[in-house]
Motif scaffolding. Structure first.
Motif, PDB file in Angstrom:
ATOM      1  N   PRO A 184       0.830  -1.199   0.000  1.00 49.38           N
ATOM      2  CA  PRO A 184       0.000   0.000   0.000  1.00 49.38           C
ATOM      3  C   PRO A 184       0.871   1.258   0.000  1.00 49.38           C
ATOM      4  N   ASN A 185       0.357   2.322  -0.531  1.00 45.70           N
ATOM      5  CA  ASN A 185       1.019   3.627  -0.431  1.00 45.70           C
ATOM      6  C   ASN A 185       0.016   4.586   0.203  1.00 45.70           C
ATOM      7  N   PRO A 186       0.214   4.901   1.493  1.00 44.91           N
ATOM      8  CA  PRO A 186      -0.736   5.760   2.195  1.00 44.91           C
ATOM      9  C   PRO A 186      -0.940   7.108   1.516  1.00 44.91           C
ATOM     10  N   ARG A 187       0.044   7.554   0.772  1.00 43.03           N
ATOM     11  CA  ARG A 187      -0.085   8.863   0.105  1.00 43.03           C
ATOM     12  C   ARG A 187      -1.050   8.771  -1.084  1.00 43.03           C
ATOM     13  N   CYS A 188      -1.014   7.661  -1.767  1.00 41.35           N
ATOM     14  CA  CYS A 188      -1.981   7.429  -2.845  1.00 41.35           C
ATOM     15  C   CYS A 188      -3.381   7.356  -2.229  1.00 41.35           C
ATOM     16  N   ASP A 189      -3.501   6.603  -1.148  1.00 44.46           N
ATOM     17  CA  ASP A 189      -4.804   6.445  -0.483  1.00 44.46           C
ATOM     18  C   ASP A 189      -5.353   7.796  -0.033  1.00 44.46           C
ATOM     19  N   GLU A 190      -4.457   8.591   0.541  1.00 40.00           N
ATOM     20  CA  GLU A 190      -4.855   9.902   1.066  1.00 40.00           C
ATOM     21  C   GLU A 190      -5.353  10.815  -0.064  1.00 40.00           C
ATOM     22  N   ALA A 191      -4.634  10.800  -1.167  1.00 45.90           N
ATOM     23  CA  ALA A 191      -5.025  11.631  -2.312  1.00 45.90           C
ATOM     24  C   ALA A 191      -6.379  11.178  -2.859  1.00 45.90           C
ATOM     25  N   ARG A 192      -6.555   9.884  -2.963  1.00 44.15           N
ATOM     26  CA  ARG A 192      -7.827   9.372  -3.488  1.00 44.15           C
ATOM     27  C   ARG A 192      -8.984   9.727  -2.555  1.00 44.15           C
ATOM     28  N   ARG A 193      -8.775   9.520  -1.267  1.00 47.92           N
ATOM     29  CA  ARG A 193      -9.842   9.835  -0.297  1.00 47.92           C
ATOM     30  C   ARG A 193     -10.238  11.308  -0.396  1.00 47.92           C
ATOM     31  N   HIS A 235     -10.419  13.073  -2.800  1.00 43.71           N
ATOM     32  CA  HIS A 235     -11.255  13.314  -3.982  1.00 43.71           C
ATOM     33  C   HIS A 235     -12.446  12.358  -4.033  1.00 43.71           C
ATOM     34  N   GLY A 236     -12.769  11.787  -2.868  1.00 45.30           N
ATOM     35  CA  GLY A 236     -13.960  10.944  -2.773  1.00 45.30           C
ATOM     36  C   GLY A 236     -13.816   9.578  -3.416  1.00 45.30           C
ATOM     37  N   LEU A 237     -12.551   9.141  -3.609  1.00 43.69           N
ATOM     38  CA  LEU A 237     -12.322   7.825  -4.230  1.00 43.69           C
ATOM     39  C   LEU A 237     -11.820   6.847  -3.163  1.00 43.69           C
ATOM     40  N   LYS A 238     -12.233   5.613  -3.263  1.00 45.60           N
ATOM     41  CA  LYS A 238     -11.772   4.614  -2.302  1.00 45.60           C
ATOM     42  C   LYS A 238     -10.311   4.278  -2.566  1.00 45.60           C
ATOM     43  N   PRO A 239      -9.556   3.992  -1.510  1.00 47.88           N
ATOM     44  CA  PRO A 239      -8.173   3.545  -1.728  1.00 47.88           C
ATOM     45  C   PRO A 239      -8.150   2.271  -2.567  1.00 47.88           C
ATOM     46  N   LEU A 240      -7.102   2.131  -3.341  1.00 55.54           N
ATOM     47  CA  LEU A 240      -6.978   0.924  -4.173  1.00 55.54           C
ATOM     48  C   LEU A 240      -6.756  -0.301  -3.290  1.00 55.54           C
ATOM     49  N   ARG A 241      -7.186  -1.445  -3.767  1.00 55.56           N
ATOM     50  CA  ARG A 241      -6.955  -2.715  -3.078  1.00 55.56           C
ATOM     51  C   ARG A 241      -6.060  -3.574  -3.964  1.00 55.56           C
ATOM     52  N   ARG A 242      -5.526  -4.570  -3.341  1.00 50.35           N
ATOM     53  CA  ARG A 242      -4.674  -5.499  -4.090  1.00 50.35           C
ATOM     54  C   ARG A 242      -5.418  -6.048  -5.310  1.00 50.35           C
TER      55      ARG A 242
END
Ligand code: SF4
Ligand code: SF4
Length: 121
Positions: A98-107, A109-116
């Motif tokens: 996981p990359n918490p920074r990707c997750d944070e950016a997506r959140r 903008h109202g997008l769910k964090p990516l999953r495996r």
């Protein structure tokens, strides 16, 4: 047999409208870098560093190079000339982690964090 879901970064662009994208001045100078960031797309941060225009905004950072709608059809208009931070940024689970920074950016903008599973065939 399944079909590939595709690269989840395609159409996303959330990280291009969340962080300040800064890089060393050489990346914006012709003859100094393999991929030169096009003139007019960046601004000076200080003597040594530049940042992508629009990403220095404290409240609503958004790179001027980003076209389209985030989470729908966003795309980098200078993809082959994007600076090193953009090249180095890893989407969550693109490399198995996981990359918490990707997750944070997506959140943001109202997008769910990516999953495996988003990368699985
Ligand atoms: S240069 Fe392209 S990849 Fe980098 S932040 Fe801007 S739009 Fe995104
Ligand atoms: S790295 Fe993450 S936030 Fe950036 S475009 Fe890919 S999925 Fe979206």
């Amino acid at each position: 047999m399944g079909s590939r879901k595709g690269n989840p970064c395609v159409g996303c662009g959330a990280c291009c409208a969340f962080f300040r994208v800064q890089f060393y001045w050489r990346e914006a100078n012709k003859g100094e870098s393999e991929h030169v960031v096009p003139p007019g797309m960046f601004e000076d941060l200080d003597l040594n560093y530049r940042c992508m225009k629009g990403t220095g905004d404290k409240h609503h950072p958004k790179c001027n190079g980003l076209k389209g709608r985030i989470g729908r059809d966003a795309a980098c208009s200078i993809y082959t000339q994007r600076p090193s931070p953009c090249r180095a940024f890893q989407a969550s689970f693109s490399d198995g982690k996981p990359n918490p920074r990707c997750d944070e950016a997506r959140r943001a903008h109202g997008l769910k964090p990516l999953r495996r599973e988003d990368w699985e065939i």
